[in-house]
Every structure is written in C-alpha cells, then in structure tokens.
Motif scaffolding. Structure first.
Motif, PDB file in Angstrom:
ATOM      1  N   GLN A 263       0.821  -1.218   0.000  1.00 38.66           N
ATOM      2  CA  GLN A 263       0.000   0.000   0.000  1.00 38.66           C
ATOM      3  C   GLN A 263       0.856   1.270   0.000  1.00 38.66           C
ATOM      4  N   ARG A 302      -7.518  10.094  12.351  1.00 40.39           N
ATOM      5  CA  ARG A 302      -8.193   9.084  11.512  1.00 40.39           C
ATOM      6  C   ARG A 302      -8.382   7.761  12.242  1.00 40.39           C
ATOM      7  N   TYR A 356      -6.266  -0.122   5.991  1.00 41.55           N
ATOM      8  CA  TYR A 356      -6.798   1.192   6.389  1.00 41.55           C
ATOM      9  C   TYR A 356      -5.683   2.066   6.980  1.00 41.55           C
ATOM     10  N   GLN A 359      -3.407   3.110   4.139  1.00 37.12           N
ATOM     11  CA  GLN A 359      -4.036   4.101   3.247  1.00 37.12           C
ATOM     12  C   GLN A 359      -4.168   5.452   3.938  1.00 37.12           C
ATOM     13  N   SER A 360      -4.418   5.416   5.240  1.00 38.60           N
ATOM     14  CA  SER A 360      -4.514   6.672   5.986  1.00 38.60           C
ATOM     15  C   SER A 360      -3.179   7.398   5.936  1.00 38.60           C
ATOM     16  N   ARG A 362      -0.846   7.025   3.711  1.00 38.77           N
ATOM     17  CA  ARG A 362      -0.613   7.444   2.330  1.00 38.77           C
ATOM     18  C   ARG A 362      -1.370   8.733   2.019  1.00 38.77           C
ATOM     19  N   ALA A 363      -2.613   8.780   2.490  1.00 37.35           N
ATOM     20  CA  ALA A 363      -3.438   9.986   2.235  1.00 37.35           C
ATOM     21  C   ALA A 363      -2.814  11.210   2.915  1.00 37.35           C
ATOM     22  N   GLY A 366       0.148  12.272   1.066  1.00 40.95           N
ATOM     23  CA  GLY A 366      -0.282  12.826  -0.221  1.00 40.95           C
ATOM     24  C   GLY A 366      -0.728  14.272  -0.076  1.00 40.95           C
ATOM     25  N   GLU A 367      -1.411  14.571   1.049  1.00 40.86           N
ATOM     26  CA  GLU A 367      -1.894  15.945   1.279  1.00 40.86           C
ATOM     27  C   GLU A 367      -0.751  16.942   1.296  1.00 40.86           C
TER      28      GLU A 367
END
Ligand SMILES: Cc1ncc(COP(=O)(O)O)c(C=O)c1O
Length: 369
Positions: A263, A302, A356, A359-360, A362-363, A366-367
């Motif tokens: 991921q 998150r 999850y 991905q959290s 990664r997000a 990414g921001e």
C-alpha cells in the motif's frame, strides 16, 4: 475505522481457556518459581532456536547482563553496540562496569553498520553486541568475521526477533550467546516480565544458570555473588503454550507487513529494507517520515494509533551523556529517531485494518505533496 497501535486483549481472548487451564495446572503443583513448565519451556525454546541451551530468566535485560558477565566483561572493557535500540541494550553493558561504544546504523536496515565497526575497535573491545531491530536480523557474517579478527565475542540482542532467520538459521545461535525478551508485546510475550539466554556453550549456560539464582551450586551453598533473575513458573506455562503458535503469528505479522509495503509503494516514506534477510519477523513495522509528530497526530485523527521506537538515541539519553558523545556523532541514528513511526502491527489485526492504516498514512503524506 479505529486501529489501535496494539491490542493484547485480543490475543488473551483467543487463548483464554487454554491459559486458565495451564495456570491452574501450574498453580496446583505450586510451581511458582521455575519448576517443570520452565524446564520444559527451556528445552522447547532451545530446540526452536536450534541451540543447545536456553536459560529462562526474568527479563531480556537480565539475559543481556548475564550474557556479558559470562563473556567475562568487566570494568574497563568496551562493548560495541548500536545507539538505535531500547536503552536496556546499553544498560546491561553499564551494569558490568564496561563502557558502551556506539557505532551508527546502516540507514537502510536500521541495524548496526558493520562497515563502521572496525574503526571502533580498541584493545579494550571485549564484545560486539548487535541488535536485530524490529525483527530484522543484523548482518551477522561480517560481524562474526570482524569479531574473530579482533578476538572479540559476539552476543546477539535478539529481544525483538524471536524466530527470525539469517542465512537459514534462526537467530539466537550466531554468537557466544543471545538475549531474548518475553515482555508481553514481543512476538513471544509472557503475561508479565520474562527473558532467556540462549547458547551452544555448556560452560556459558552453566554460569548463567548459577548467576540467575544467587550463584548457588547446591541449596544454600553459593560459589559467586549472583542475582535473583529466575523466571516465574506461571510465565513458563504461558510461554510454552504461546511458543506453539509463534510461527503462525510470525507468518501473520509478515502478511500484515506485506500489506503495508504494497500500500505504501511509491509513497513519500522510507521503510526498513529487509531484502538481505532470509526471514524477518516484523516485530514492528516502522516508517520514516518528515514532520513525524504532525503525521502521528493526523493518523490519530483518523483513528490510527502509533508508537515511536525510539524518540531519542541512547548516546543522547541523560545517563549516557557522560560518555562524551554529541549530537551529530551518529547522524543516521539521529535522523531515524527524528522520523520514525511504528504503525499498528499485531497478529490479531485484520488485513482490512492494516490496509486502512496504510491508506490513511498514504493519504496524509499525499496531502503534503
Ligand atoms: C532491543 C531490546 N533489548 C533489550 C530489551 C530488554 O528486554 P526486557 O524489557 O525484557 O528487559 C528490549 C525490550 O524491550 C529490547 O527491545
């Protein structure tokens, strides 16, 4: 979704019936200190690690201490190790009166950089003490070679690496001895404190057995000043039943770590490179990021719990400031400590939870791009 950093209750729930029966059995025999279960555990863990002896103790710190004493380490000696570890690695050296001599890590693996060890060797060097950090074996071949060239003994800190393999063999038998911790959150964890020393050397095992119980040779006859480092009978009973599941749990940890790796591929994050290891056991899954504390706070928002192993390198910890090391002496370790985050990882975690959490992260990363 909520993904706690760690959940020891889930494992207890899955073992409850068996644990209660094992405790009842040990309690009925009044085997509170060492005893049958501890003896059996010693044999089973030695066989698991592929070594001749396991000496059960009350912590990994005691195991390191006895390993160093049995190697003859004393005041005035030097022991080479990594500053990127739990402080107990250095404390055990200090207990003997010897001086910890630190060598920086290889930033790819987070383990001691073997190419820098020779420069740290002096005529006082007695032991080289690599740590298999986060379940990834240190590069043992070059370490053993350097030790042999300089007449030094190798002791493994395997406190985070139960079951890991290096070039086909499990850790615990590469040096003169090795230390394992059974702290509850370890891959093999007791329900309280616990540890073990493993060795193929009969004399080292005999010395450790005597030292763990007040230097006693026969009841109330003492040959040396020892310690009370014995394992409790209940911990032996728990560890026996958990050892039977260790491989399954380690497989599970690897699967979860693989989910993280997949991921996070291509994300703005560094990972511990394990390509040289035959079989790491993913005690922790760590990531290295810029602005670590802000990233942790966002993960928390998150619902993702995290840890930090470790926020301050040992050479900069208060009790070791007297050694004279300075900020900047071990740049790779210092950078790792500034950037490291331990993500949730335990065998009872689901694949969805790992995905999850990844991905959290990664997000969040990414921001910032
Ligand atoms: C690398 C390392 N060394 C030594 C220890 C000490 O083990 P214990 O807590 O069982 O004394 C630990 C445990 O946290 C550890 O992770």
């Amino acid at each position: 979704m909520n993904v706690p950093y760690f959940d020891l209750k889930a494992q207890y729930a899955s073992l409850r019936e068996e644990v209660l029966a094992a405790l009842d059995c040990a309690g009925s025999k009044a085997a509170f200190i060492q005893g049958e279960d501890v003896d059996a555990f010693e044999q089973e863990f030695a066989a698991y690690c592929g070594v001749k002896h396991c000496v059960a103790l009350n912590s990994g710190t005691s195991a390191l201490h006895l390993a160093l004493l049995a190697a003859g380490v004393k005041s005035g000696d030097e022991v080479i190790t990594t500053p990127n570890s739990f402080i107990a690695t250095a404390e055990a050296i200090s207990y003997t009166g010897a001086r910890p001599v630190f060598v920086d890590i290889d930033p790819r693996t987070a383990n001691i950089d073997h190419s820098k060890i020779t420069a740290a060797v002096t005529k006082r060097t007695r032991v080289i003490l690599p740590v298999h950090l986060y379940g990834l074996p240190a590069e043992m071949d070059p370490i053993l070679k350097i030790a042999a060239q300089h007449g030094a003994t190798v002791i493994e800190d395997a406190c985070q690496a139960h079951g890991a393999r290096y070039h086909g063999a499990r850790v615990g038998g590469f040096g003169q001895s090795a230390a394992f911790s059974f702290y509850p959150s370890k891959n093999l964890g007791a329900y309280g404190e616990g540890g073990a020393l493993t060795t193929n050397d009969d004399a080292i095992a005999a010395q450790a057995r005597a030292l763990r119980s007040h230097g006693e040779s026969q009841r109330y006859f003492h040959d040396s000043i020892g310690f009370n480092y014995r394992m409790s009978g209940f911990q032996g009973a728990i560890l026996r039943l958990k050892l039977r599941r260790l491989d399954k749990w380690n497989v599970r940890r690897r699967e979860l770590a693989e989910i993280y790796r997949r991921q996070l591929a291509g994300a703005c994050v560094d990972l511990q490179d394990s390509s040289a290891a035959d079989e790491r056991v993913d005690h922790l899954f760590v990531v290295y990021v810029a602005d670590r504390d802000a990233v942790r706070a966002k993960l928390k928002e998150r619902g993702v719990g995290t840890g930090v192993h470790y926020p301050l390198p040992i050479h900069l910890q208060k009790p070791y400031q007297s050694l004279g090391y300075r900020q900047g002496d071990f740049p790779h370790t210092e950078r790792a400590c500034e950037r490291v985050i331990s993500m949730p990882l335990y065998p009872e975690m689901t694949h969805e939870e790992a995905a999850y959490a990844a991905q959290s992260l990664r997000a969040i990363l990414g921001e910032r791009e």
